[in-house]
Design a protein around this motif. Sequence first.
Motif, PDB file in Angstrom:
ATOM      1  N   ILE A 277      -5.751  -0.004   2.346  1.00 55.88           N
ATOM      2  CA  ILE A 277      -5.738   1.059   1.331  1.00 55.88           C
ATOM      3  C   ILE A 277      -4.302   1.433   0.980  1.00 55.88           C
ATOM      4  O   ILE A 277      -3.936   1.499  -0.195  1.00 55.88           O
ATOM      5  N   TRP A 278      -3.494   1.652   2.028  1.00 54.64           N
ATOM      6  CA  TRP A 278      -2.116   2.091   1.776  1.00 54.64           C
ATOM      7  C   TRP A 278      -1.338   1.027   1.024  1.00 54.64           C
ATOM      8  O   TRP A 278      -0.573   1.336   0.097  1.00 54.64           O
ATOM      9  N   ALA A 279      -1.533  -0.239   1.419  1.00 55.23           N
ATOM     10  CA  ALA A 279      -0.803  -1.308   0.739  1.00 55.23           C
ATOM     11  C   ALA A 279      -1.201  -1.366  -0.732  1.00 55.23           C
ATOM     12  O   ALA A 279      -0.345  -1.508  -1.614  1.00 55.23           O
ATOM     13  N   ALA A 280      -2.516  -1.214  -1.009  1.00 58.96           N
ATOM     14  CA  ALA A 280      -2.970  -1.252  -2.403  1.00 58.96           C
ATOM     15  C   ALA A 280      -2.402  -0.070  -3.179  1.00 58.96           C
ATOM     16  O   ALA A 280      -2.017  -0.208  -4.351  1.00 58.96           O
ATOM     17  N   LEU A 281      -2.324   1.096  -2.517  1.00 59.34           N
ATOM     18  CA  LEU A 281      -1.762   2.278  -3.191  1.00 59.34           C
ATOM     19  C   LEU A 281      -0.309   2.038  -3.562  1.00 59.34           C
ATOM     20  O   LEU A 281       0.125   2.342  -4.683  1.00 59.34           O
ATOM     21  N   VAL A 282       0.452   1.488  -2.595  1.00 57.48           N
ATOM     22  CA  VAL A 282       1.866   1.231  -2.877  1.00 57.48           C
ATOM     23  C   VAL A 282       1.993   0.201  -3.993  1.00 57.48           C
ATOM     24  O   VAL A 282       2.823   0.351  -4.904  1.00 57.48           O
ATOM     25  N   ALA A 283       1.138  -0.829  -3.944  1.00 58.00           N
ATOM     26  CA  ALA A 283       1.185  -1.838  -5.002  1.00 58.00           C
ATOM     27  C   ALA A 283       0.918  -1.200  -6.355  1.00 58.00           C
ATOM     28  O   ALA A 283       1.592  -1.515  -7.351  1.00 58.00           O
ATOM     29  N   ALA A 284      -0.066  -0.285  -6.414  1.00 61.32           N
ATOM     30  CA  ALA A 284      -0.368   0.390  -7.677  1.00 61.32           C
ATOM     31  C   ALA A 284       0.825   1.202  -8.143  1.00 61.32           C
ATOM     32  O   ALA A 284       1.153   1.236  -9.338  1.00 61.32           O
ATOM     33  N   ALA A 285       1.506   1.861  -7.183  1.00 61.91           N
ATOM     34  CA  ALA A 285       2.678   2.659  -7.542  1.00 61.91           C
ATOM     35  C   ALA A 285       3.779   1.770  -8.104  1.00 61.91           C
ATOM     36  O   ALA A 285       4.416   2.101  -9.109  1.00 61.91           O
ATOM     37  N   VAL A 286       3.990   0.610  -7.456  1.00 62.76           N
ATOM     38  CA  VAL A 286       5.017  -0.314  -7.936  1.00 62.76           C
ATOM     39  C   VAL A 286       4.680  -0.792  -9.341  1.00 62.76           C
ATOM     40  O   VAL A 286       5.537  -0.829 -10.236  1.00 62.76           O
ATOM     41  N   LEU A 287       3.400  -1.108  -9.550  1.00 61.27           N
ATOM     42  CA  LEU A 287       2.960  -1.571 -10.860  1.00 61.27           C
ATOM     43  C   LEU A 287       3.220  -0.502 -11.915  1.00 61.27           C
ATOM     44  O   LEU A 287       3.751  -0.783 -13.004  1.00 61.27           O
ATOM     45  N   ALA A 288       2.842   0.749 -11.593  1.00 64.88           N
ATOM     46  CA  ALA A 288       3.057   1.847 -12.545  1.00 64.88           C
ATOM     47  C   ALA A 288       4.533   1.980 -12.861  1.00 64.88           C
ATOM     48  O   ALA A 288       4.922   2.090 -14.035  1.00 64.88           O
ATOM     49  N   GLY A 289       5.366   1.950 -11.819  1.00 62.63           N
ATOM     50  CA  GLY A 289       6.799   2.078 -12.030  1.00 62.63           C
ATOM     51  C   GLY A 289       7.328   0.961 -12.912  1.00 62.63           C
ATOM     52  O   GLY A 289       8.118   1.192 -13.835  1.00 62.63           O
TER      53      GLY A 289
ATOM     54  N   PHE B 125       8.111  10.529 -11.284  1.00 62.77           N
ATOM     55  CA  PHE B 125       7.539   9.224 -10.975  1.00 62.77           C
ATOM     56  C   PHE B 125       6.155   9.385 -10.355  1.00 62.77           C
ATOM     57  O   PHE B 125       5.192   8.748 -10.782  1.00 62.77           O
ATOM     58  N   VAL B 126       6.063  10.286  -9.366  1.00 60.83           N
ATOM     59  CA  VAL B 126       4.778  10.449  -8.671  1.00 60.83           C
ATOM     60  C   VAL B 126       3.708  10.971  -9.630  1.00 60.83           C
ATOM     61  O   VAL B 126       2.539  10.589  -9.537  1.00 60.83           O
ATOM     62  N   ALA B 127       4.120  11.825 -10.580  1.00 67.53           N
ATOM     63  CA  ALA B 127       3.142  12.373 -11.519  1.00 67.53           C
ATOM     64  C   ALA B 127       2.513  11.272 -12.364  1.00 67.53           C
ATOM     65  O   ALA B 127       1.404  11.437 -12.878  1.00 67.53           O
ATOM     66  N   ALA B 128       3.218  10.137 -12.517  1.00 67.54           N
ATOM     67  CA  ALA B 128       2.678   9.040 -13.330  1.00 67.54           C
ATOM     68  C   ALA B 128       1.855   8.070 -12.498  1.00 67.54           C
ATOM     69  O   ALA B 128       1.276   7.139 -13.046  1.00 67.54           O
ATOM     70  N   LEU B 129       1.786   8.264 -11.185  1.00 61.62           N
ATOM     71  CA  LEU B 129       1.084   7.307 -10.327  1.00 61.62           C
ATOM     72  C   LEU B 129      -0.410   7.556 -10.329  1.00 61.62           C
ATOM     73  O   LEU B 129      -0.856   8.676 -10.564  1.00 61.62           O
ATOM     74  N   PRO B 130      -1.186   6.514 -10.061  1.00 66.86           N
ATOM     75  CA  PRO B 130      -2.631   6.712  -9.905  1.00 66.86           C
ATOM     76  C   PRO B 130      -2.949   7.336  -8.547  1.00 66.86           C
ATOM     77  O   PRO B 130      -3.338   6.647  -7.613  1.00 66.86           O
ATOM     78  N   ILE B 131      -2.765   8.656  -8.447  1.00 68.48           N
ATOM     79  CA  ILE B 131      -2.933   9.323  -7.147  1.00 68.48           C
ATOM     80  C   ILE B 131      -4.401   9.375  -6.735  1.00 68.48           C
ATOM     81  O   ILE B 131      -4.688   9.547  -5.547  1.00 68.48           O
ATOM     82  N   VAL B 132      -5.334   9.223  -7.693  1.00 70.31           N
ATOM     83  CA  VAL B 132      -6.752   9.273  -7.319  1.00 70.31           C
ATOM     84  C   VAL B 132      -7.061   8.340  -6.161  1.00 70.31           C
ATOM     85  O   VAL B 132      -7.987   8.570  -5.406  1.00 70.31           O
ATOM     86  N   GLY B 133      -6.239   7.282  -6.021  1.00 71.56           N
ATOM     87  CA  GLY B 133      -6.489   6.300  -4.970  1.00 71.56           C
ATOM     88  C   GLY B 133      -6.445   6.865  -3.567  1.00 71.56           C
ATOM     89  O   GLY B 133      -6.965   6.244  -2.632  1.00 71.56           O
ATOM     90  N   ILE B 134      -5.833   8.035  -3.382  1.00 75.49           N
ATOM     91  CA  ILE B 134      -5.787   8.590  -2.034  1.00 75.49           C
ATOM     92  C   ILE B 134      -7.121   9.194  -1.627  1.00 75.49           C
ATOM     93  O   ILE B 134      -7.263   9.630  -0.481  1.00 75.49           O
ATOM     94  N   ALA B 135      -8.094   9.218  -2.556  1.00 82.46           N
ATOM     95  CA  ALA B 135      -9.371   9.877  -2.244  1.00 82.46           C
ATOM     96  C   ALA B 135      -9.987   9.385  -0.922  1.00 82.46           C
ATOM     97  O   ALA B 135     -10.357  10.213  -0.086  1.00 82.46           O
TER      98      ALA B 135
END
Lengths: 310, 281
Positions: A277-289, B125-135
């Motif tokens: 989960i954490w790795a996928a979250l970080v990957a999503a963050a990198v993608l967004a950035g 930066f964090v505000a633009a992230l898909p934070i829903v994933g932490i659910a």
Amino acid sequence: MRNLVPVLAVLGAILALWYAAVAPMNIRGALDQAERSGAVVVPEGSAVRARTGTWALVFGNTEHLGLAYALDRPRLPTPGQVAHELWKTTGEMALNGRAMSKRSLLYHGWITLQSTFWGFLLGTTLGILGAVAIVYSRVVDMSLMPWAIISQTIPIVALAPMIIVLSSQMGIEGRGVPKAIISAYLCYFPVLVGMVKGLRSPSASQLDLLQTYSASGAQAFFKLRLPASVPYLFTSLKIGVAAALVGTIVGELPTGAISGLGARILIGDQFGTPLAIWAALVAAAVLAGALVTLLDLAQRVTLRRMGMQG
Amino acid sequence: MIWLWGALAFWAAAWFVNARIAASPVRDTKGARIVVPVLFGITLLVLWEGLVRAFAVSPVILPAPSAVAQTFAASTTILWEDFRQTVIKGAMSGFAIGASAAFVTAILIDRSSFLTRGLLPIGNFVAALPIVGIAPIMVNWFGFDWQSKSAVVVVMVFFPILVNTVQGLREAEAMQRDLMRTYGASYLQTLVKLRLPAAMPFIFNGLKIATTLALIGAIVAEYFGSPTRGMGFRISTGVGSLSIDLVWAEIAVAALAGTVFYGIVAWIEKRVTFWHPSQRR
């Protein structure tokens, strides 16, 4: 650049806090594991420990603290563990020539990126067309604009499962289309609002000047309104692409998708592998950035070519 | 076929009326501003109803609005229970905690220009992230009940409000601050009488963004485990058990809740920032 030092300092502080939080978060799991492997734990028995305070456990078992930083299934992994997992599922697999394997985050990131791209394209197109219609037609402005605002107050996640059911009933194979629709739903609004503002940004005197040149409506649009709206467009595109990525991941989360970063999060949850989960979250963050940075670059280049920004 | 033609005829008639209103001198009155969009919304519903009836779409695929309305009226107890679980317990509490935390943090870091410069880019930066994933992580940490939903909402609303508040606090001009200094105003007085009011349009911008995020977070978190109530729970089980009309009723509740929530924040904004150019008529 003058922000670099403060940003790094804050990032360092966040990492330090994160490391510090790992011990209390994982101590119970670590002590359970230590006790199973025969070590002496104070107090004994996980039922007794469930009634003991977290800090008492941390300070009563300092010799087992190292274990809290190396659990296989931690409640809170360390940044190092996340980075290692991320490398294992991206770089290492790519080096082994399995970059597009189903276990690789590159593959899942690619799936998510595709849906994001189509959703972004669809949402941007709808947003721009809607903005043009709103600027040029008062009826559309009066009837559509309030609903555009209301549409964003409707939580899209509630609609997401229905969009997937509907599109599968209409004979659309796969999840690409419904995911793209969901991400377009989130992405069109910032573009619409930004473009309405941008297309209306030329002043009355500028429009009058074009009239004295006896410019046609199309000429006024392409030579004045459209160029004037470009800075607004790029600003909203940056918001829009981030929203489109959120939309895609939301479209993958609740719907039993099997590929995509959102699906990795879902599968990691079902199989109890928090590191995934954490790795996928970080990957999503990198993608967004990466997506936002890309558009930022495009904005700078375009505006410089248009002479709008030094 | 009568349904199809009827719906299309209604569409044409409604469009004609709207076009007439938009072209007439009454177009800037308050009544016209309400009637036109409402008529447009009703048209969409009529078209939906007409298409579903004309093509005899199965209710397990897409129920007609009338069927949804019937289900809505028949299951108000369930809907109310879900509304309380998801919106009031999950979203509202998280929104309140997240907004206050972001507000306090913003005021604290605003005192240090170093922290502001460090946190603002990160927050953006964090505000633009898909934070829903932490659910799923939050559900794992805080259990199935509303506390985990609330936690997701706290994280989701925190950053947009933080970034907007910090930006708003910089809004007061140097000249105005100097004026406060010549009055001998303390830090607190400057904050309360000048900088917070000047920041209000920004803060409300953040709050308005956060209203939608709050509902999204609360509903997504329920897909990852919840007690046997809540809107997300009902939607995900409803899709599985083909009680699609109940799902649409829940969607209607979610839409209503989202709109009203947003409306309340916008209403308060109007009262608080009455002086701002965007609120002038």
